[in-house]
Design a protein around this motif. Sequence first.
Motif, PDB file in Angstrom:
ATOM      1  N   ALA A   1      -4.691 -20.730  42.121  1.00 31.72           N
ATOM      2  CA  ALA A   1      -4.932 -19.351  42.536  1.00 31.72           C
ATOM      3  C   ALA A   1      -3.817 -18.837  43.438  1.00 31.72           C
ATOM      4  N   ARG A   2      -3.080 -19.745  44.085  1.00 31.38           N
ATOM      5  CA  ARG A   2      -2.054 -19.311  45.043  1.00 31.38           C
ATOM      6  C   ARG A   2      -0.665 -19.832  44.701  1.00 31.38           C
ATOM      7  N   THR A   3      -0.532 -20.412  43.522  1.00 29.64           N
ATOM      8  CA  THR A   3       0.776 -20.879  43.093  1.00 29.64           C
ATOM      9  C   THR A   3       1.638 -19.685  42.679  1.00 29.64           C
ATOM     10  N   PRO A   4       2.979 -19.779  42.777  1.00 30.27           N
ATOM     11  CA  PRO A   4       3.768 -20.921  43.234  1.00 30.27           C
ATOM     12  C   PRO A   4       3.958 -20.919  44.751  1.00 30.27           C
ATOM     13  N   TYR A   5       4.216 -22.098  45.285  1.00 25.10           N
ATOM     14  CA  TYR A   5       4.472 -22.248  46.717  1.00 25.10           C
ATOM     15  C   TYR A   5       5.953 -22.095  47.059  1.00 25.10           C
ATOM     16  N   GLY A   6       6.821 -22.245  46.064  1.00 24.71           N
ATOM     17  CA  GLY A   6       8.245 -22.416  46.303  1.00 24.71           C
ATOM     18  C   GLY A   6       8.930 -21.374  47.161  1.00 24.71           C
ATOM     19  N   ASN A   7       8.492 -20.113  47.069  1.00 21.68           N
ATOM     20  CA  ASN A   7       9.170 -19.058  47.811  1.00 21.68           C
ATOM     21  C   ASN A   7       8.385 -18.596  49.034  1.00 21.68           C
ATOM     22  N   ARG A   8       7.317 -19.297  49.392  1.00 17.47           N
ATOM     23  CA  ARG A   8       6.495 -18.883  50.526  1.00 17.47           C
ATOM     24  C   ARG A   8       7.056 -19.457  51.832  1.00 17.47           C
ATOM     25  N   SER A   9       6.573 -18.936  52.936  1.00 16.26           N
ATOM     26  CA  SER A   9       7.049 -19.357  54.252  1.00 16.26           C
ATOM     27  C   SER A   9       6.518 -20.748  54.602  1.00 16.26           C
ATOM     28  N   PHE A  10       7.165 -21.381  55.589  1.00 17.85           N
ATOM     29  CA  PHE A  10       6.705 -22.683  56.075  1.00 17.85           C
ATOM     30  C   PHE A  10       5.246 -22.582  56.523  1.00 17.85           C
TER      31      PHE A  10
ATOM     32  N   TRP B   1      12.718 -21.664  37.211  1.00 21.79           N
ATOM     33  CA  TRP B   1      12.232 -22.738  36.345  1.00 21.79           C
ATOM     34  C   TRP B   1      10.712 -22.879  36.389  1.00 21.79           C
ATOM     35  N   VAL B   2      10.122 -22.829  37.576  1.00 22.28           N
ATOM     36  CA  VAL B   2       8.667 -22.975  37.663  1.00 22.28           C
ATOM     37  C   VAL B   2       7.951 -21.839  36.928  1.00 22.28           C
ATOM     38  N   PRO B   3       8.311 -20.548  37.144  1.00 22.25           N
ATOM     39  CA  PRO B   3       7.641 -19.487  36.392  1.00 22.25           C
ATOM     40  C   PRO B   3       7.772 -19.652  34.883  1.00 22.25           C
ATOM     41  N   LEU B   4       8.932 -20.093  34.414  1.00 21.18           N
ATOM     42  CA  LEU B   4       9.105 -20.309  32.980  1.00 21.18           C
ATOM     43  C   LEU B   4       8.147 -21.375  32.456  1.00 21.18           C
ATOM     44  N   VAL B   5       8.044 -22.483  33.186  1.00 18.79           N
ATOM     45  CA  VAL B   5       7.160 -23.569  32.762  1.00 18.79           C
ATOM     46  C   VAL B   5       5.699 -23.134  32.860  1.00 18.79           C
TER      47      VAL B   5
ATOM     48  N   ASN C   1       4.405 -20.304  32.565  1.00 15.08           N
ATOM     49  CA  ASN C   1       4.055 -19.316  31.546  1.00 15.08           C
ATOM     50  C   ASN C   1       4.338 -19.798  30.131  1.00 15.08           C
ATOM     51  N   GLY C   2       4.580 -21.092  29.980  1.00 19.07           N
ATOM     52  CA  GLY C   2       4.763 -21.656  28.649  1.00 19.07           C
ATOM     53  C   GLY C   2       6.045 -21.242  27.969  1.00 19.07           C
ATOM     54  N   GLU C   3       7.058 -20.840  28.754  1.00 18.85           N
ATOM     55  CA  GLU C   3       8.323 -20.383  28.187  1.00 18.85           C
ATOM     56  C   GLU C   3       9.431 -21.419  28.301  1.00 18.85           C
ATOM     57  N   HIS C   4       9.071 -22.667  28.574  1.00 14.40           N
ATOM     58  CA  HIS C   4      10.096 -23.685  28.798  1.00 14.40           C
ATOM     59  C   HIS C   4      10.862 -24.057  27.529  1.00 14.40           C
ATOM     60  N   ASP C   5      10.353 -23.679  26.360  1.00  7.83           N
ATOM     61  CA  ASP C   5      11.070 -23.940  25.118  1.00  7.83           C
ATOM     62  C   ASP C   5      11.783 -22.699  24.591  1.00  7.83           C
ATOM     63  N   SER C   6      11.789 -21.635  25.364  1.00  2.68           N
ATOM     64  CA  SER C   6      12.315 -20.357  24.891  1.00  2.68           C
ATOM     65  C   SER C   6      13.813 -20.222  25.125  1.00  2.68           C
ATOM     66  N   GLU C   7      14.407 -19.180  24.512  1.00  3.16           N
ATOM     67  CA  GLU C   7      15.822 -18.893  24.737  1.00  3.16           C
ATOM     68  C   GLU C   7      16.057 -18.435  26.175  1.00  3.16           C
ATOM     69  N   GLY C   8      15.056 -17.792  26.763  1.00  2.00           N
ATOM     70  CA  GLY C   8      15.177 -17.403  28.167  1.00  2.00           C
ATOM     71  C   GLY C   8      15.338 -18.604  29.064  1.00  2.00           C
TER      72      GLY C   8
ATOM     73  N   CYS D   1      11.176 -31.315  41.528  1.00  2.00           N
ATOM     74  CA  CYS D   1       9.996 -30.469  41.338  1.00  2.00           C
ATOM     75  C   CYS D   1       9.233 -31.043  40.158  1.00  2.00           C
ATOM     76  N   THR D   2       7.935 -31.138  40.299  1.00  2.00           N
ATOM     77  CA  THR D   2       7.137 -31.820  39.275  1.00  2.00           C
ATOM     78  C   THR D   2       6.999 -31.018  37.986  1.00  2.00           C
ATOM     79  N   HIS D   3       7.427 -29.750  37.993  1.00  2.00           N
ATOM     80  CA  HIS D   3       7.445 -28.959  36.758  1.00  2.00           C
ATOM     81  C   HIS D   3       8.649 -29.289  35.881  1.00  2.00           C
TER      82      HIS D   3
END
Length: 273
Positions: free
Chosen positions: A38-47, A153-157, A159-166, A192-194
Motif C-alpha cells: 500500500a505504501r511502496t515504493p520506499y526508494g525515494n522517501r525520506s529517512f 527499475w522498481v516501477p518498471l518491475v 508494473n510488469g514492464e521489465h520485459d518491455s522496450e522501455g 535491490c530485490t526487484h
Amino acid sequence: MEQGPIGIFDSGYGGLTVLREIVKVLPHHDFLYLGDNARTPYGNRSFKTIYEYTLESVKYLLNEGCPLIILACNTASAKALRTIQQRDLPGLAPDRRVLGVIRPTAEVIGQYSQTGHVGVLGTSGTVNSESYLLEIKKQSPELKVFQQACPMWVPLVENGEHDSEGADYFVEKYLRELFSQSEKIDTLLLACTHYPLLIEKIMTRIPAGITVLNQGEIVAPSLEDYLNRHPEISDFCLKNHQLRFLTTDETENFNKKAKTFFGQSILSEFVHL
C-alpha cells in the motif's frame, strides 16, 4: 518467547526473490512474509518516513510471534535497521533479532572481484544512504565502490514492464552511467530485490566476464550460518514447512504479481498496519 515463524519484510514484492532463495536453503522452516504494498515504493522517501513505515511492520511481525525478522528491503535495511536494532528492539523484544541484507552482502563481495572495482546498483534511497560504501569499507577497505541509482527499475518491475522496450532503455541508461565511473568494474551487485527480474537484460548489456551478484543467493546461506551460530534464536524458529503471505494492499493483485517474484502461485492475506 514462544516459537514462531521467521519474518521476512519488504516494501512490496521484491523480498519474495530473497524468500525464494531462503526457502531453498531452509525448506523445513516456517516463514511469514509481509509486503507493505500500500505504501511502496520506499526508494525515494525520506529517512524518517522509511524508518516509521519499517518500524510499524517490524512491530506487526513481532506481535505475530516472529523470533527473527529479516528486512529483505535494501532501502529499509539502509535507512531503518540500525535505529530499530539499537533504539527500538531493546524495549520492544530484547530476546528477538532484526537483521538486514546489506551486511551479509558486504562481507562477501570482495571475494568476487579481481580488479578491486565493484559496482552497486540500487534505489535512490539506498545509494544516497551510502550504507554499502560504509559496510564494504569495513569489510574490504581495499575495494573501490561505484554506486548508481536506478530510480526507474522498481516501477518498471512493479508494473510488469521489465520485459518491455522501455525497460531496455533504462537498463542501458543506468549501466552506461555506472561504467562511465570506472571501466575496471568486474563485479556488479544488484542492491535491490526487484532487480533479479532484470538480470537477463543486464547480462546482455555488460562486458563478458563481469560477475553479477543476486542478493538472495548471498543472504540465504548467510541466514543458515547465523541460525547455526545462534541456537538461542534458532530453537524458537518453527519448522513445519509453512509459508504465509501478508500484504497491506489488495490481495488479488498481490497474488497475481507475486508469482513473478516467488516463482510459484501463492495466496495472501490482507493486513492493516
